[in-house]
Design a protein around this motif. Sequence first.
Motif: not given
Length: 72
Positions: A66, A68-70
């Motif tokens: 994912d 978007t988590e980073n």
Amino acid sequence: MIRIKLDVVMAERKMSLNRLSELVGITPANLSILKNENGKAIRFTTLDALCKALNCQPGDLMEYIDETENQD
């Protein structure tokens, strides 16, 4: 993003690119593109042949990350 872990599985199985190419029936160049995560798609027949040759499951060869988590 889908990350291809073909290099990891090949190393665990001590399988060379050329040998895997022979077993799967695709060129070393095309297999290298997949291994280096430069491919855009994979055919189910190719995935099936990879799993058979490496004695693994599709999830052993791929993982979802994912992105978007980073992101901050």
